[in-house]
Design an enzyme around this catalytic site. Sequence first.
Site, PDB file in Angstrom:
ATOM      1  N   ASP A   1     -75.537 -13.907 -12.272  1.00  0.00           N
ATOM      2  CA  ASP A   1     -75.203 -14.899 -11.444  1.00  0.00           C
ATOM      3  C   ASP A   1     -73.853 -15.306 -11.775  1.00  0.00           C
ATOM      4  O   ASP A   1     -73.406 -15.340 -12.965  1.00  0.00           O
ATOM      5  CB  ASP A   1     -76.250 -16.298 -11.574  1.00  0.00           C
ATOM      6  CG  ASP A   1     -75.966 -17.420 -10.691  1.00  0.00           C
ATOM      7  OD1 ASP A   1     -75.441 -17.191  -9.568  1.00  0.00           O
ATOM      8  OD2 ASP A   1     -75.842 -18.386 -11.280  1.00  0.00           O
TER       9      ASP A   1
ATOM     10  N   THR B   1     -71.944 -19.145 -11.113  1.00  0.00           N
ATOM     11  CA  THR B   1     -71.967 -20.418 -11.473  1.00  0.00           C
ATOM     12  C   THR B   1     -72.939 -20.849 -12.572  1.00  0.00           C
ATOM     13  O   THR B   1     -74.141 -20.672 -12.560  1.00  0.00           O
ATOM     14  CB  THR B   1     -72.201 -21.404 -10.093  1.00  0.00           C
ATOM     15  OG1 THR B   1     -71.473 -21.037  -9.353  1.00  0.00           O
ATOM     16  CG2 THR B   1     -71.945 -22.763 -10.535  1.00  0.00           C
TER      17      THR B   1
ATOM     18  N   ASP C   1     -79.245 -19.409 -14.190  1.00  0.00           N
ATOM     19  CA  ASP C   1     -79.646 -20.479 -14.478  1.00  0.00           C
ATOM     20  C   ASP C   1     -80.088 -21.575 -13.624  1.00  0.00           C
ATOM     21  O   ASP C   1     -80.622 -22.675 -13.954  1.00  0.00           O
ATOM     22  CB  ASP C   1     -78.417 -21.265 -15.387  1.00  0.00           C
ATOM     23  CG  ASP C   1     -77.374 -21.736 -14.343  1.00  0.00           C
ATOM     24  OD1 ASP C   1     -77.167 -21.182 -13.039  1.00  0.00           O
ATOM     25  OD2 ASP C   1     -76.611 -22.745 -14.762  1.00  0.00           O
TER      26      ASP C   1
END
Length: 753
Positions: free
Chosen positions: A304, A306, A499
Amino acid sequence: MRARLGHVFLTGVVLTTVAGGVVWLQDPHSARIWWAVATAAAVVPAAWWVVEDIRAKRFGADVLAVLALVGTLVVGEYLAGAVVAVMVGTGHALDDYARRRARRDLSALLDRAPQHAQVRQAGGLREVEVDAVVPGDVVVVRPGEVVPVDGVLLGDATFDESVLTGEPDPVNRLRGERVRSGVLVEGTAVDVQAASTAQESTYAGVVKLAEEAAAMSAPVVRVADRIATVFLPVAVLVAGLVTVMTGDLTRAVAVLVTATPCPLLLAVPVAITAGMSRAARVGVVLRDGQALEALGSARVAVLDKTGTLTVGRPVVVDIVPAPGWTASGVLGVAASVEQLSTHVLASAVVEAARTAELPVEPAQDVHERPGHGVGGRVGSSTVFVGARDEEPAQDWERAVAGKARLDAATPVWVKADGKFIGALLLRDPLRREAGRTVRRLRAAGLRRVVMLTGDRPAVAQDVAGMLGLDDVVARCAPADKVARVREERSGGITVMVGDGINDAPALAAADVGVALGNRGSAAAAQAADAIILDDRIDRLADGVEIAAHAKRIALQSATAGMGLAVVAMGFAAVGLLPAVGGALVQEAIDVAVILYSLRALLPLRHRRMRPETTRLLARFDAEHTLLQEVRDAVRVAADGLHAGMTADAAEAVRHAHRLVVERLLPHERAEEHELYPVLTAEFDDQHATVPMSRGHAEIERLVRRLGRHLDESGGLTADQVDDLRATLYGLDAVLRLHFAQEEESYFVLADSR
């Protein structure tokens, strides 16, 4: 149950076997009775372990032990049977010790989970169950206590985060910073405003993983049992052929005794569990052995963007002052009113001012317009910081708007007494350890690294290009991420790292889902197979390297042990190794291989910086932050020349040159003469810093060129504008690249393990 039975069993057979040896000195016949008792007694627990294995859908290892024990009783090789009994008991005892030793770090996580919390209420402090704490409660955590829930600090504090991160030094946190549950308070008591319940805190996800890791055996043991399933008929066949060809049942029993691999096969889960412990020490908690084995075999990483490859929060990346203002002046004014705002952009502005060590004046009459900005009085001026409604009117304002679009940054405008005095550009920057992490993953065997993000394509492509990723997919919804992870799995074992809540489905879909536990969501933690406890993406590379190392040791243990057992079987089959000798040889093989497996507990041999090198790196890293003002001045001077050689533009050029000469060049020369020689010796490579030295030479050249412009007789004139702009923009580009290279290549090593 199994561990308790193993201890009783080992004690009994050892005492009985030793007693037989003592008796043998006086009466060899009576000694045989003692050894027969030890052998017969061993059959019962060994058979019980076979039943347990079959219930757990494992088969092979302990079966050979039972056959060997029964065989020695049948042919009267009681001493050999007693030695086999001791061997089996020793193997189980070693396995139990190794598991307890390897899981000590994981158990520490469980032991630290707080059960109660002190909540500040109107009547004072009240002790409540930790599950009763709700967001908004103010929890008082005293020195030596563990923070029970995720929250925001209401005062400065010092924490011991070593159990979670492995870092031994205390960490200072400031008022307003987020604090994780599970860290230990040092110094004085601190108030923490709860941001979540205990069940939703990041530490709860860690505890859940640790409990599952402690409860589950390493699934790779099934691989070992499959080996034993093949080895078992081979051993029985060899023993049968020996019986048929020689008619010597004793020799056949010797073959079975030599082939007994029970402790040997336990060496495999010992290595895997030890690897899990090693990973936990560097801040990577794995759910079970299967996750470790898969992580060590990974060939594809899906990341991922960000919060994983980027910092995950906005940071001030550029300051553009209006003519007549300086970057530090604009930032100081903005921070004065933003320090009382709760907006995420406000905290970024205040953090930038604090990092630059700017004095921030107290603001009065502060008022906030949600979604628009915050205003107040700073000194005698009325200040507003936020978005603007009107279109940019002046050239510098239009330039800021265009730069924000091109850089995919968020502009925050600063107005004083009704006039715009500058703008701050905020963006979620790349983690500086991200590039090094990608390189380490490739070195560890990953063939493909892909990034998924819900962000715009332009932003995603910039990040992917900086890191040298194989592919990037922008504007990804959670369903798109799941589909892409499943697609990548066709190319090999795939690791997904994220996250956020939107990453949870993709984490669950991957072979190994890895969640960042520091600021990651509880949903991501629960869906993951592993959690990175601190806010460092390079822990992913640590975990992959440790997992591959542990798996390699496990396979080496199995291969070496089985190979030696086959050789010993050959000697027993031709009559060169009696049953007693075969038992002793197998004992030595098994113990040696189990002890070899414990090597997975040892740290990998990464280069560690000497303390003096680390101090130098930290010093120059801090200077980079303070030199941001100088870099901003260079860019502002270049931008100011767009309208020609005005008085303000000429002053901006002189100001930039003065800062570069007085502050930047001494820093670069100190790096060249103090830091680079130390790094050259550290890396034992005289060419290690040559590219960076070339960067220093280019910086010096551009500064000299800028100085020659200023030394021209008659001062700065219009015909110098083009070359001055080229020189200043060139200096700005070189500085950005040079600083980024140093930070990624050198400074990140100061706090890596």
